[in-house]
Design a protein around this motif. Sequence first.
Motif, PDB file in Angstrom:
ATOM      1  N   UNK A  96     -10.817 -15.919 -13.795  1.00 11.26           N
ATOM      2  CA  UNK A  96     -11.699 -16.302 -14.976  1.00 11.26           C
ATOM      3  C   UNK A  96     -11.460 -17.688 -15.563  1.00 11.26           C
ATOM      4  N   UNK A  97     -12.228 -17.890 -16.490  1.00 10.71           N
ATOM      5  CA  UNK A  97     -12.285 -19.517 -17.018  1.00 10.71           C
ATOM      6  C   UNK A  97     -10.833 -19.728 -17.458  1.00 10.71           C
ATOM      7  N   UNK A  98      -9.990 -18.825 -17.958  1.00  9.61           N
ATOM      8  CA  UNK A  98      -8.613 -19.156 -18.466  1.00  9.61           C
ATOM      9  C   UNK A  98      -7.532 -19.753 -17.379  1.00  9.61           C
ATOM     10  N   UNK A  99      -7.977 -19.206 -15.925  1.00 10.62           N
ATOM     11  CA  UNK A  99      -7.317 -19.378 -15.055  1.00 10.62           C
ATOM     12  C   UNK A  99      -7.336 -20.923 -14.273  1.00 10.62           C
ATOM     13  N   UNK A 100      -8.619 -21.351 -14.478  1.00  7.28           N
ATOM     14  CA  UNK A 100      -9.112 -22.645 -13.506  1.00  7.28           C
ATOM     15  C   UNK A 100      -8.390 -23.791 -14.219  1.00  7.28           C
ATOM     16  N   UNK A 101      -7.901 -24.607 -13.200  1.00 10.01           N
ATOM     17  CA  UNK A 101      -7.170 -25.617 -13.365  1.00 10.01           C
ATOM     18  C   UNK A 101      -7.828 -27.102 -12.923  1.00 10.01           C
ATOM     19  N   UNK A 102      -8.391 -26.827 -11.884  1.00  7.30           N
ATOM     20  CA  UNK A 102      -9.053 -28.024 -10.852  1.00  7.30           C
ATOM     21  C   UNK A 102     -10.486 -27.686 -10.732  1.00  7.30           C
ATOM     22  N   UNK A 103     -11.305 -28.726 -10.609  1.00  9.20           N
ATOM     23  CA  UNK A 103     -12.800 -28.561 -10.640  1.00  9.20           C
ATOM     24  C   UNK A 103     -13.106 -29.545  -9.600  1.00  9.20           C
ATOM     25  N   UNK A 104     -13.908 -29.164  -8.477  1.00  8.03           N
ATOM     26  CA  UNK A 104     -14.353 -29.975  -7.311  1.00  8.03           C
ATOM     27  C   UNK A 104     -15.816 -30.176  -7.600  1.00  8.03           C
ATOM     28  N   UNK A 105     -16.324 -31.476  -7.231  1.00  2.89           N
ATOM     29  CA  UNK A 105     -17.809 -31.567  -7.244  1.00  2.89           C
ATOM     30  C   UNK A 105     -18.166 -33.085  -7.133  1.00  2.89           C
ATOM     31  N   UNK A 106     -19.576 -33.237  -6.676  1.00  3.91           N
ATOM     32  CA  UNK A 106     -20.266 -34.940  -6.600  1.00  3.91           C
ATOM     33  C   UNK A 106     -20.028 -35.340  -8.257  1.00  3.91           C
ATOM     34  N   UNK A 107     -20.155 -36.577  -8.180  1.00  2.86           N
ATOM     35  CA  UNK A 107     -20.294 -37.248  -9.407  1.00  2.86           C
ATOM     36  C   UNK A 107     -21.413 -36.876 -10.371  1.00  2.86           C
ATOM     37  N   UNK A 108     -22.453 -36.774  -9.687  1.00  2.00           N
ATOM     38  CA  UNK A 108     -23.760 -36.427 -10.524  1.00  2.00           C
ATOM     39  C   UNK A 108     -23.522 -35.201 -11.244  1.00  2.00           C
ATOM     40  N   UNK A 109     -23.145 -33.944 -10.704  1.00  2.00           N
ATOM     41  CA  UNK A 109     -22.980 -32.718 -11.379  1.00  2.00           C
ATOM     42  C   UNK A 109     -21.888 -32.892 -12.590  1.00  2.00           C
TER      43      UNK A 109
END
Length: 384
Positions: free
Chosen positions: A197-210
């Motif tokens: 769930x959202x509260x567990x998220x610590x790191x986000x991966x993606x391309x610069x555009x998103x």
Amino acid sequence: MQRDLTHIRKEISAIDADLLDLLMRRRQLACDIAQTKLLDHRPIRDKNRERELLDVLIEKGKSRGLDGFYITRLFQMIIEDSVLTQQALLQQHLNQTPYDAARITFLGPKGSYSHLAARQFSARHFNQLIECSCHKFPDILSLVELGQADYGILPLENTSSGAINDVYDLLQHTSLSLVGEITLPINHCLLVAKESDISQIKTIYSHSQPFQQCSQYLNQFPHWKIVYCESTASAMQKVAELDSPEVAALGSEAGGALYGLRLLANNLANQPDNSTRFIVVAQKSIDVSEQVPAKTTFIMSTGQQAGALVDALIILKKHDIMMSKLESRPINGKPWEEMFYIDVQANVRSLKVQQALKELSKITHYVKVLGCYPSENVIPADPF
């Protein structure tokens, strides 16, 4: 008496199958119409006919208890498919394009938005897509220039984050021609590998555009660590490998499904109507039938005197040429000088465009046509 849910769903599935058969038959008839228009040289689109059709369908829908807005939206999509199908057939006839297979190169592994755009382009033009993924934009151009791919797909601009400058800069130096465009609706999603769930998220991966396009959403979570990747697909691949409830990727739901990711949140872009325009490049330019709406893209460099750009644009106005895009980029090695990228809604073979380009060459330092191609932005006709 309450009907069995399983039986009702079977009936719905049977109706859906019938609808698919009918849509297939309708597309086949659209192909027959294209052959007729090819012989008598009529334009692909007849907006009055489209409006009359919508009016009749809305009335018929009302008698069946169907909402007019629903009917309009549904049949505008069907009409768009018919227009683009006919357009592709005319182009194949004019350019003698092989329909069997094409090698198309794009950014990122399978599942990237560029990959989805390549599939969309191929679905209308070829029976088989041979996929060639690349890690960087220059690699896409190189594969096409070397003949190792037939077409390259490059994102050019987004309705939320604007121009993709790296691609614009590459177009100044390539010998390739623009031969098509695709507009792809973009629905950025938060994707995870396992229950989270959202509260567990610590790191986000993606391309610069998103990251740019979803900045308002991301600002709600300043503690998240942002990790940039070469593409959304490589980000999804990374999250799948980590298999942790604390990491997520920004990407498409369809792409996430290829990597077994789960949807945690969607529609995250700053603008609700978020789409990306992709261009298609090839070694050789194409001819565009006078029966289809055409777009021409060219670049020019003006002098630094006052009113230089205005003088150039007045030439377009004088020849009644509609400009749909104007973008500027600095010229490498020439401080304070800019290259202007211009899209016009016109066929480069038309007399008015040829005259305008001739006049522009006299008052500018440099003019180059990057390509003329069918415009695939089908603006739907509204009912009368």
